[in-house]
Scaffold this motif. Structure first.
Motif, PDB file in Angstrom:
ATOM      1  N   ARG A 187      -8.638  -1.687  45.485  1.00 18.82           N
ATOM      2  CA  ARG A 187      -8.658  -0.832  44.285  1.00 18.82           C
ATOM      3  C   ARG A 187      -8.674   0.641  44.673  1.00 18.82           C
ATOM      4  O   ARG A 187      -7.941   1.460  44.080  1.00 18.82           O
ATOM      5  CB  ARG A 187      -9.887  -1.172  43.436  1.00 18.82           C
ATOM      6  CG  ARG A 187     -10.103  -0.227  42.261  1.00 18.82           C
ATOM      7  CD  ARG A 187     -11.315  -0.644  41.437  1.00 18.82           C
ATOM      8  NE  ARG A 187     -12.527  -0.754  42.221  1.00 18.82           N
ATOM      9  CZ  ARG A 187     -13.293   0.273  42.584  1.00 18.82           C
ATOM     10  NH1 ARG A 187     -12.954   1.510  42.235  1.00 18.82           N
ATOM     11  NH2 ARG A 187     -14.394   0.077  43.286  1.00 18.82           N
ATOM     12  N   GLU A 205      -6.103   3.704  43.631  1.00 16.11           N
ATOM     13  CA  GLU A 205      -6.550   4.924  42.974  1.00 16.11           C
ATOM     14  C   GLU A 205      -6.203   6.156  43.805  1.00 16.11           C
ATOM     15  O   GLU A 205      -5.869   7.214  43.259  1.00 16.11           O
ATOM     16  CB  GLU A 205      -8.059   4.858  42.723  1.00 16.11           C
ATOM     17  CG  GLU A 205      -8.452   3.811  41.686  1.00 16.11           C
ATOM     18  CD  GLU A 205      -9.951   3.755  41.444  1.00 16.11           C
ATOM     19  OE1 GLU A 205     -10.693   4.576  42.047  1.00 16.11           O
ATOM     20  OE2 GLU A 205     -10.392   2.899  40.660  1.00 16.11           O
ATOM     21  N   ALA A 211     -11.764  -6.381  47.827  1.00 15.32           N
ATOM     22  CA  ALA A 211     -11.290  -6.020  46.486  1.00 15.32           C
ATOM     23  C   ALA A 211     -11.569  -4.551  46.177  1.00 15.32           C
ATOM     24  O   ALA A 211     -10.732  -3.865  45.571  1.00 15.32           O
ATOM     25  CB  ALA A 211     -11.948  -6.919  45.442  1.00 15.32           C
ATOM     26  N   ASP A 212     -12.738  -4.076  46.597  1.00 16.16           N
ATOM     27  CA  ASP A 212     -13.061  -2.666  46.381  1.00 16.16           C
ATOM     28  C   ASP A 212     -12.058  -1.764  47.094  1.00 16.16           C
ATOM     29  O   ASP A 212     -11.553  -0.795  46.512  1.00 16.16           O
ATOM     30  CB  ASP A 212     -14.472  -2.362  46.903  1.00 16.16           C
ATOM     31  CG  ASP A 212     -15.566  -2.888  45.998  1.00 16.16           C
ATOM     32  OD1 ASP A 212     -15.326  -2.996  44.785  1.00 16.16           O
ATOM     33  OD2 ASP A 212     -16.662  -3.191  46.510  1.00 16.16           O
TER      34      ASP A 212
END
Length: 452
Positions: free
Chosen positions: A142, A146, A138-139
């Motif tokens: 993301r 970004e 998940a990190d």
């Protein structure tokens, strides 16, 4: 055939962050002006004359000679071919809004420092305890979003061995879906036919396979395992996948005299591109510098051999990279600190370059606590050596200060103990003699990278 098209491994993308088109390729990004974009967009199977006619119907003052000249320049850069190639179809990258400068083009995503090999020249950090806790799927998903919002157009998935991450296919699919060019840098050891098919299906654009040597015994000794034949098998899987393919070899005192046979092995493995790069002395490479450093005569001879190999294989891009230690001008490290690229370490630390974690009091921040954009623009680490105001003399007055950007801060720190000093690779540096001393230092036995 005289029908221009994109080479395999090259993509055309429109970036709404920059409001511009770009050609994305294995090791770079070429931003296009409006004229160049209009020409490339019409590389869809027609002849140069047909392309010129189509452009003339839309724009004034179009000549076939001008179109041909632009295409010739792109062909010289190995971005297009005149035998049909791949039709150009602009992919729109995600993101948008007002760009804040500088806008990064590339991200090195170091997914893990775990690796099955023990290469003594590895640039990974020697102390790995801080990186054992890796970012979650998940990190990373993301962070990729970004990064695209910032303007990143190219992601290099590396490590360690990125294939040890079971979520690699998902991460590549995410990056590809955002319109970013995806490059995988791997030892190939964990690669299977099923995994290769998954990666290609997820949108992997390019794969870079490392080899240690052309000699099986020497290659396996450097790798620390019986890896040579497994790399041959991996190359066969890559070649059959349709993914653009580079073979990379790290050169050092022990294999530099075999540069020719190493290059020929890369050709035999089916690579479209060869990267023959002398050891960059960071991490384990720095620890083993005295064992890996070639003699000046070896480097000089290798340069001649690289030229001969290029002449023998004109259809293959062959990149030979000498070490700073054997030159008198520094390389433009990362094309300028905090200018175009950044690194995300396995634990989420965001670095201006892959070795910057060693610099004291840099003010490194991570994506587990801050947005990527805030780190890129506002963190102490990225602003410490950004631009030219930080430069001492003779860099500050040098006509090349916006060409080599002051050289490598990590190299300056390692050699002199001060990251803000002139890169000692530069012949104008007061510390340049320290580089010469390193080249002439007595040979020592290499310490293999610790397995993890």
């Amino acid at each position: 055939m005289n029908k221009p098209g994109l080479r395999r491994g090259v993509r055309l993308a429109y970036d709404p962050v920059r409001r511009a088109s770009a050609l994305l390729y294995p090791e770079g990004v070429l931003l296009l002006n409006e004229t160049a974009a209009a020409v490339v967009e019409r590389c869809t199977g027609g002849t140069v004359a047909e392309m010129t006619a189509a452009l003339a119907a839309e724009y004034e003052g179009v000549s076939e000679a001008d179109v041909a000249a632009l295409l010739a320049d792109l062909a010289a850069r190995r971005l297009i071919t005149f035998d049909g190639g791949t039709p150009a179809a602009a992919i729109k990258a995600a993101g948008g809004g007002e760009a804040r400068h500088p806008v990064p083009t590339g991200m090195l995503a170091e997914l893990t420092y775990r690796c099955p090999l023990r290469c003594a020249y590895c640039s990974n950090p020697i102390e790995l305890e801080a990186y054992r806790a890796e970012l979650s799927t998940a990190d990373w998903l993301r962070v990729l979003g970004e990064a695209r919002d910032l303007g990143v157009l190219q992601v290099h998935f590396s490590g360690g061995e990125p294939l040890l991450r079971p979520d690699l296919t998902e991460l590549i699919a995410r990056a590809s879906g955002l319109g970013m060019y995806t490059n995988l840098i791997t030892s190939g050891i964990p690669l299977t036919a099923e995994r290769m098919a998954e990666l290609a299906g997820a949108g992997l654009d390019h794969l870079q396979l490392s080899i240690q040597d052309s000699d099986r015994t020497a290659a396996d000794a450097m790798a620390g395992i019986r890896a040579h034949d497994r790399k041959r098998a991996a190359a066969e899987l890559i070649r059959g996948s349709g993914v653009a393919f580079t073979v990379n070899a790290v050169l050092h005192a022990g294999n530099l005299d075999r540069l020719e046979t190493i290059a020929e092995l890369g050709v035999e493995l089916g690579a479209e591109r060869l990267e023959l790069a002398n050891t960059q002395y960071y991490g384990w490479g720095w620890r083993n510098r005295a064992a890996l450093m070639p003699a000046p005569a070896q480097v000089e001879a290798a340069g001649r051999v690289a030229d001969e190999v290029r002449a023998r294989h004109p259809d293959i891009e062959i990149v030979y990279v000498a070490a700073d230690y054997h030159d008198d001008r520094p390389k433009p490290c990362m094309n300028g600190w905090g200018s175009r690229q950044f690194v995300v370490a396995p634990n989420g630390d965001v670095l201006p370059c892959l070795a910057a974690g060693q610099l004291p009091d840099l003010g490194i921040r991570g994506v587990t606590t801050e947005p990527l954009g805030a780190i890129w623009y506002d963190s102490p680490a990225f602003n410490r050596f950004r631009g030219t105001d930080w430069m001492p003399e003779p860099c500050q007055s040098c006509a090349l200060r916006e060409v080599d950007f002051g050289g490598c801060r990590c190299q300056a720190y390692q050699v002199t103990g001060d990251a803000s000093r002139t890169d000692p690779a530069c012949g104008l540096s007061a510390d340049h003699d320290l580089m010469h001393r390193a080249v002439s230092a007595p040979q020592m036995l290499a310490v293999p990278r610790r397995a993890r």
